[in-house]
Enzyme design. Structure first.
Site, mmCIF file in Angstrom:
data_model
loop_
_atom_site.group_PDB
_atom_site.id
_atom_site.type_symbol
_atom_site.label_atom_id
_atom_site.label_comp_id
_atom_site.label_asym_id
_atom_site.label_seq_id
_atom_site.Cartn_x
_atom_site.Cartn_y
_atom_site.Cartn_z
ATOM 1 N N HIS A 103 0.836 -1.201 0.000
ATOM 2 C CA HIS A 103 0.000 0.000 0.000
ATOM 3 C C HIS A 103 0.874 1.256 0.000
ATOM 4 C CE1 HIS A 103 -3.669 2.318 1.310
ATOM 5 N NE2 HIS A 103 -2.702 3.162 1.654
ATOM 6 N N GLU A 104 1.843 1.301 0.906
ATOM 7 C CA GLU A 104 2.710 2.485 0.990
ATOM 8 C C GLU A 104 3.605 2.608 -0.238
ATOM 9 O OE1 GLU A 104 1.929 4.727 3.075
ATOM 10 O OE2 GLU A 104 0.536 3.378 4.053
#
Length: 107
Positions: free
Chosen positions: A67-68
């Site tokens: 996600h990051e």
């Protein structure tokens, strides 16, 4: 997991799933409470929630990292890196990242 192990894991996931290197810093931030991780626009570093990582299994950890990294790689490519952007939603689905992290301490 130490900060050095986290850095190595983020670099490995970046190359394997995004086919691009992660050239900034990944580290744990003990002050994070309500999110699994955070992408810093000014320095492009990534922070991760130590408490959540300690409680999560490896699949959740990888989902948070992905996600990051979606934010990171899209920002660097000058594409839509925000949660609401189609580029972000598409890349997140393509790499199998988590849209929402498990709440710390949730059973």
């Amino acid at each position: 997991m130490s900060n050095q192990e986290l850095q190595a894991l983020v670099e490995q996931v970046s190359l394997k799933d995004f086919h691009r290197p992660f050239v900034h810093q990944a580290r744990f931030n003990g002050r994070l409470r309500t999110t699994g991780g955070r992408f810093h626009l000014p320095d492009e570093n990534l922070d991760f929630n130590l408490r959540l990582f300690d409680a999560a299994d490896s699949q959740v950890q990888l989902g948070i990292i992905k996600h990051e990294l979606c934010h990171y790689h899209l920002y660097r490519a000058h594409r839509g890196y925000r949660h609401r952007d189609a580029d972000f939603k598409h890349l997140l689905a393509a790499v199998g990242g988590l849209r929402y992290g498990a709440a710390p301490g949730a059973d």
